[in-house]
Design a protein around this motif. Structure first.
Motif, PDB file in Angstrom:
ATOM      1  N   ASN A  41       0.880  -1.160   0.000  1.00  0.00           N
ATOM      2  CA  ASN A  41       0.000   0.000   0.000  1.00  0.00           C
ATOM      3  C   ASN A  41       0.924   1.218   0.000  1.00  0.00           C
ATOM      4  O   ASN A  41       1.615   1.478   0.989  1.00  0.00           O
ATOM      5  CB  ASN A  41      -0.877  -0.028   1.253  1.00  0.00           C
ATOM      6  N   GLU A  42       0.980   1.947  -1.118  1.00  0.00           N
ATOM      7  CA  GLU A  42       1.949   3.031  -1.255  1.00  0.00           C
ATOM      8  C   GLU A  42       1.761   4.122  -0.206  1.00  0.00           C
ATOM      9  O   GLU A  42       2.740   4.641   0.337  1.00  0.00           O
ATOM     10  CB  GLU A  42       1.893   3.616  -2.660  1.00  0.00           C
ATOM     11  N   LYS A  43       0.534   4.471   0.093  1.00  0.00           N
ATOM     12  CA  LYS A  43       0.289   5.495   1.116  1.00  0.00           C
ATOM     13  C   LYS A  43       0.780   5.004   2.479  1.00  0.00           C
ATOM     14  O   LYS A  43       1.402   5.749   3.228  1.00  0.00           O
ATOM     15  CB  LYS A  43      -1.189   5.856   1.187  1.00  0.00           C
ATOM     16  N   GLY A  44       0.492   3.742   2.798  1.00  0.00           N
ATOM     17  CA  GLY A  44       0.960   3.171   4.057  1.00  0.00           C
ATOM     18  C   GLY A  44       2.473   3.125   4.142  1.00  0.00           C
ATOM     19  O   GLY A  44       3.063   3.416   5.188  1.00  0.00           O
ATOM     20  N   LEU A  45       3.128   2.780   3.029  1.00  0.00           N
ATOM     21  CA  LEU A  45       4.585   2.742   3.009  1.00  0.00           C
ATOM     22  C   LEU A  45       5.161   4.148   3.171  1.00  0.00           C
ATOM     23  O   LEU A  45       6.104   4.352   3.938  1.00  0.00           O
ATOM     24  CB  LEU A  45       5.097   2.108   1.716  1.00  0.00           C
ATOM     25  N   ASP A  46       4.590   5.128   2.480  1.00  0.00           N
ATOM     26  CA  ASP A  46       5.055   6.512   2.620  1.00  0.00           C
ATOM     27  C   ASP A  46       4.923   6.991   4.059  1.00  0.00           C
ATOM     28  O   ASP A  46       5.827   7.631   4.608  1.00  0.00           O
ATOM     29  CB  ASP A  46       4.275   7.446   1.692  1.00  0.00           C
ATOM     30  N   THR A  47       3.789   6.669   4.687  1.00  0.00           N
ATOM     31  CA  THR A  47       3.576   7.037   6.087  1.00  0.00           C
ATOM     32  C   THR A  47       4.614   6.373   6.981  1.00  0.00           C
ATOM     33  O   THR A  47       5.186   7.005   7.876  1.00  0.00           O
ATOM     34  CB  THR A  47       2.156   6.669   6.532  1.00  0.00           C
ATOM     35  N   CYS A  48       4.869   5.103   6.738  1.00  0.00           N
ATOM     36  CA  CYS A  48       5.864   4.354   7.508  1.00  0.00           C
ATOM     37  C   CYS A  48       7.246   4.982   7.377  1.00  0.00           C
ATOM     38  O   CYS A  48       7.923   5.215   8.379  1.00  0.00           O
ATOM     39  CB  CYS A  48       5.890   2.902   7.034  1.00  0.00           C
ATOM     40  N   LEU A  49       7.669   5.264   6.149  1.00  0.00           N
ATOM     41  CA  LEU A  49       9.001   5.819   5.938  1.00  0.00           C
ATOM     42  C   LEU A  49       9.145   7.197   6.583  1.00  0.00           C
ATOM     43  O   LEU A  49      10.190   7.504   7.178  1.00  0.00           O
ATOM     44  CB  LEU A  49       9.312   5.886   4.442  1.00  0.00           C
ATOM     45  N   GLU A  50       8.116   8.014   6.499  1.00  0.00           N
ATOM     46  CA  GLU A  50       8.164   9.326   7.153  1.00  0.00           C
ATOM     47  C   GLU A  50       8.237   9.165   8.664  1.00  0.00           C
ATOM     48  O   GLU A  50       8.974   9.865   9.346  1.00  0.00           O
ATOM     49  CB  GLU A  50       6.944  10.158   6.761  1.00  0.00           C
ATOM     50  N   ARG A  51       7.465   8.216   9.184  1.00  0.00           N
ATOM     51  CA  ARG A  51       7.461   7.989  10.634  1.00  0.00           C
ATOM     52  C   ARG A  51       8.809   7.480  11.123  1.00  0.00           C
ATOM     53  O   ARG A  51       9.283   7.869  12.191  1.00  0.00           O
ATOM     54  CB  ARG A  51       6.338   7.019  10.989  1.00  0.00           C
ATOM     55  N   ILE A  52       9.467   6.638  10.322  1.00  0.00           N
ATOM     56  CA  ILE A  52      10.800   6.151  10.694  1.00  0.00           C
ATOM     57  C   ILE A  52      11.757   7.336  10.835  1.00  0.00           C
ATOM     58  O   ILE A  52      12.546   7.399  11.776  1.00  0.00           O
ATOM     59  CB  ILE A  52      11.322   5.132   9.661  1.00  0.00           C
ATOM     60  N   SER A  94      15.026   7.470  21.585  1.00  0.00           N
ATOM     61  CA  SER A  94      15.095   7.414  23.044  1.00  0.00           C
ATOM     62  C   SER A  94      13.750   7.075  23.691  1.00  0.00           C
ATOM     63  O   SER A  94      13.665   6.945  24.904  1.00  0.00           O
ATOM     64  CB  SER A  94      15.605   8.742  23.590  1.00  0.00           C
ATOM     65  N   SER A  95      12.713   6.895  22.874  1.00  0.00           N
ATOM     66  CA  SER A  95      11.388   6.575  23.407  1.00  0.00           C
ATOM     67  C   SER A  95      10.962   5.182  22.967  1.00  0.00           C
ATOM     68  O   SER A  95      10.674   4.952  21.788  1.00  0.00           O
ATOM     69  CB  SER A  95      10.357   7.601  22.913  1.00  0.00           C
ATOM     70  N   ALA A  96      10.917   4.261  23.910  1.00  0.00           N
ATOM     71  CA  ALA A  96      10.498   2.899  23.584  1.00  0.00           C
ATOM     72  C   ALA A  96       9.072   2.875  23.056  1.00  0.00           C
ATOM     73  O   ALA A  96       8.775   2.152  22.095  1.00  0.00           O
ATOM     74  CB  ALA A  96      10.626   1.996  24.810  1.00  0.00           C
ATOM     75  N   ALA A  97       8.202   3.677  23.627  1.00  0.00           N
ATOM     76  CA  ALA A  97       6.807   3.706  23.172  1.00  0.00           C
ATOM     77  C   ALA A  97       6.719   4.194  21.732  1.00  0.00           C
ATOM     78  O   ALA A  97       5.972   3.632  20.915  1.00  0.00           O
ATOM     79  CB  ALA A  97       5.975   4.587  24.089  1.00  0.00           C
ATOM     80  N   ASP A  98       7.470   5.228  21.390  1.00  0.00           N
ATOM     81  CA  ASP A  98       7.475   5.761  20.029  1.00  0.00           C
ATOM     82  C   ASP A  98       8.027   4.721  19.062  1.00  0.00           C
ATOM     83  O   ASP A  98       7.469   4.494  17.986  1.00  0.00           O
ATOM     84  CB  ASP A  98       8.304   7.045  19.989  1.00  0.00           C
ATOM     85  N   PHE A  99       9.116   4.060  19.444  1.00  0.00           N
ATOM     86  CA  PHE A  99       9.707   3.021  18.603  1.00  0.00           C
ATOM     87  C   PHE A  99       8.722   1.891  18.337  1.00  0.00           C
ATOM     88  O   PHE A  99       8.509   1.495  17.196  1.00  0.00           O
ATOM     89  CB  PHE A  99      10.983   2.455  19.238  1.00  0.00           C
ATOM     90  N   ILE A 104       2.840  -0.747  14.689  1.00  0.00           N
ATOM     91  CA  ILE A 104       1.550  -0.212  14.269  1.00  0.00           C
ATOM     92  C   ILE A 104       1.691   0.501  12.921  1.00  0.00           C
ATOM     93  O   ILE A 104       1.132   0.063  11.916  1.00  0.00           O
ATOM     94  CB  ILE A 104       0.963   0.759  15.334  1.00  0.00           C
ATOM     95  N   VAL A 105       2.449   1.581  12.898  1.00  0.00           N
ATOM     96  CA  VAL A 105       2.565   2.396  11.682  1.00  0.00           C
ATOM     97  C   VAL A 105       3.235   1.618  10.548  1.00  0.00           C
ATOM     98  O   VAL A 105       2.821   1.731   9.393  1.00  0.00           O
ATOM     99  CB  VAL A 105       3.321   3.706  11.982  1.00  0.00           C
TER     100      VAL A 105
END
Length: 61
Positions: A20-31, A37-42, A48-49
């Motif tokens: 899913n290109e939109k999902g992949l773009d969102t994932c890459l931006e989120r990475i 330093s935040s385990a929850a964010d990681f 999830i993302v």
């Protein structure tokens, strides 16, 4: 299970027949913006993302 094993198996052809290109773009931006330093964010980014449910789709979609 090692974390590396999880990621190597996350988007295999068997469980991720198409991207899913939109999902992949969102994932890459989120990475790029995830705090190391935040385990929850990681974990939110990794499981999830950028999880197969967000990045993969059925081949015919």
């Amino acid at each position: 299970m090692k974390l590396r094993d999880h990621f190597q198996g996350a988007w295999t052809a068997n469980n991720c027949p198409a991207i899913n290109e939109k999902g992949l773009d969102t994932c890459l931006e989120r990475i790029r913006t995830t705090s190391c330093s935040s385990a929850a964010d990681f974990f939110n980014t990794a499981f999830i993302v950028c999880g197969s449910g967000s990045v993969c789709q059925d081949a015919e979609d």
